[in-house]
Design a protein around this motif. Structure first.
Motif, PDB file in Angstrom:
ATOM      1  N   ARG A 290     -10.474   5.571   5.249  1.00  7.43           N
ATOM      2  CA  ARG A 290     -11.761   6.222   4.951  1.00  7.43           C
ATOM      3  C   ARG A 290     -12.868   5.190   4.718  1.00  7.43           C
ATOM      4  O   ARG A 290     -13.998   5.361   5.177  1.00  7.43           O
ATOM      5  CB  ARG A 290     -11.608   7.142   3.750  1.00  7.43           C
ATOM      6  N   ALA A 291     -12.557   4.104   4.018  1.00  8.36           N
ATOM      7  CA  ALA A 291     -13.545   3.047   3.777  1.00  8.36           C
ATOM      8  C   ALA A 291     -13.947   2.371   5.086  1.00  8.36           C
ATOM      9  O   ALA A 291     -15.133   2.086   5.304  1.00  8.36           O
ATOM     10  CB  ALA A 291     -12.983   2.019   2.790  1.00  8.36           C
ATOM     11  N   GLU A 292     -12.973   2.125   5.956  1.00 11.74           N
ATOM     12  CA  GLU A 292     -13.279   1.506   7.252  1.00 11.74           C
ATOM     13  C   GLU A 292     -14.159   2.435   8.096  1.00 11.74           C
ATOM     14  O   GLU A 292     -15.041   1.975   8.813  1.00 11.74           O
ATOM     15  CB  GLU A 292     -11.986   1.166   8.017  1.00 11.74           C
TER      16      GLU A 292
ATOM     17  N   LEU B  55     -16.346   4.581   6.986  1.00  6.66           N
ATOM     18  CA  LEU B  55     -17.705   4.535   6.440  1.00  6.66           C
ATOM     19  C   LEU B  55     -18.435   3.263   6.869  1.00  6.66           C
ATOM     20  O   LEU B  55     -19.642   3.279   7.111  1.00  6.66           O
ATOM     21  CB  LEU B  55     -17.677   4.621   4.911  1.00  6.66           C
ATOM     22  N   ALA B  56     -17.708   2.164   6.964  1.00  6.86           N
ATOM     23  CA  ALA B  56     -18.307   0.870   7.300  1.00  6.86           C
ATOM     24  C   ALA B  56     -18.449   0.640   8.801  1.00  6.86           C
ATOM     25  O   ALA B  56     -19.262  -0.181   9.222  1.00  6.86           O
ATOM     26  CB  ALA B  56     -17.463  -0.258   6.693  1.00  6.86           C
TER      27      ALA B  56
ATOM     28  N   GLU C 199      -7.167   5.706   1.732  1.00  2.00           N
ATOM     29  CA  GLU C 199      -8.422   5.186   1.169  1.00  2.00           C
ATOM     30  C   GLU C 199      -9.001   4.088   2.057  1.00  2.00           C
ATOM     31  O   GLU C 199     -10.212   4.034   2.290  1.00  2.00           O
ATOM     32  CB  GLU C 199      -8.185   4.605  -0.230  1.00  2.00           C
ATOM     33  N   ILE C 200      -8.139   3.207   2.540  1.00  2.00           N
ATOM     34  CA  ILE C 200      -8.595   2.100   3.380  1.00  2.00           C
ATOM     35  C   ILE C 200      -9.163   2.629   4.693  1.00  2.00           C
ATOM     36  O   ILE C 200     -10.223   2.183   5.147  1.00  2.00           O
ATOM     37  CB  ILE C 200      -7.454   1.092   3.618  1.00  2.00           C
TER      38      ILE C 200
ATOM     39  N   CYS D 243       0.814  -1.213   0.000  1.00  2.00           N
ATOM     40  CA  CYS D 243       0.000   0.000   0.000  1.00  2.00           C
ATOM     41  C   CYS D 243       0.846   1.262   0.000  1.00  2.00           C
ATOM     42  O   CYS D 243       1.799   1.391   0.765  1.00  2.00           O
ATOM     43  CB  CYS D 243      -0.911   0.019   1.225  1.00  2.00           C
TER      44      CYS D 243
ATOM     45  N   ARG E 204      -3.207   4.828  -0.716  1.00  2.00           N
ATOM     46  CA  ARG E 204      -4.038   3.624  -0.533  1.00  2.00           C
ATOM     47  C   ARG E 204      -4.359   3.425   0.946  1.00  2.00           C
ATOM     48  O   ARG E 204      -5.476   3.041   1.296  1.00  2.00           O
ATOM     49  CB  ARG E 204      -3.311   2.404  -1.113  1.00  2.00           C
TER      50      ARG E 204
END
Length: 189
Positions: free
Chosen positions: A66-68, A70-71, A63-64, A56, A60
């Motif tokens: 930020r995705a975590e 959101l979830a 991004e990970i 990564c 990256r």
């Protein structure tokens, strides 16, 4: 032509720290690394993380995180020790920089800096934070309940203004002292 092989051995405290984090209620543990996929997958499997992201870039990693976020149903804690981790540390709910020798950028981007270069202190820090939050909520709840009772006693004439003020000061002092009592650790080695 030469081939140089470097081995960065797994820290003894890594697997135990993951187990301690699980005991503290951390639901999902993700390893995000700039290392090769084969190396990262091996380490991730050995320590027991839920998912491994390898090779990564700083972008990256961000991004990970930020995705975590959101979830996630709660807070996301990002832990890192290098300049490549700084954007992810800054974006997380709580960024934790590891080690006094870590990059200044990581330390400046983080909310928390653990100066001793040992991952096991992460579980200790989370344990202390959760305990302190619990104590503060207890102190606030009991303080508000007692203050409401004292106001009612004042409203019906049991307490005069001076007695109400003095009672409130004692309630405030007791709530503050209770909040300052160190909570008992839930993890012990």
């Amino acid at each position: 032509q030469a081939v140089i092989g470097l081995d960065d051995p797994l820290r003894d405290d890594a697997k135990g720290t993951i187990q301690q984090l699980r005991k503290l209620g951390v639901e999902r543990i993700v390893m995000v690394s700039g290392d090769r996929k084969s190396t990262a997958d091996q380490v991730g499997a050995e320590v027991g993380v839920d998912q491994v992201f390898a090779e990564c870039t700083p972008e990256r990693k961000l991004e990970i995180v930020r995705a975590e976020m959101l979830a996630a149903s709660g807070s996301v804690v990002a832990v890192g020790d290098g300049i490549n981790d700084a954007p992810a540390l800054a974006a997380a709910s709580v960024g934790v920089a590891m080690g006094a020798r870590g990059a200044t950028a990581a330390s400046e981007a983080a909310d928390v800096v653990i100066v001793e270069d040992s991952i096991e202190h992460l579980a200790d820090a989370i344990d202390v934070a959760q305990g302190a939050r619990g104590r503060a909520l207890q102190a606030a709840g009991v303080g508000m309940t007692l203050a409401t009772a004292a106001m009612m006693l004042g409203a019906v004439g049991v307490f005069n203004a001076t007695a109400s003020a003095v009672t409130q000061e004692f309630i405030d002092a007791a709530a503050i002292l209770w909040a300052l009592v160190p909570p008992k650790s839930r993890i012990r080695k």
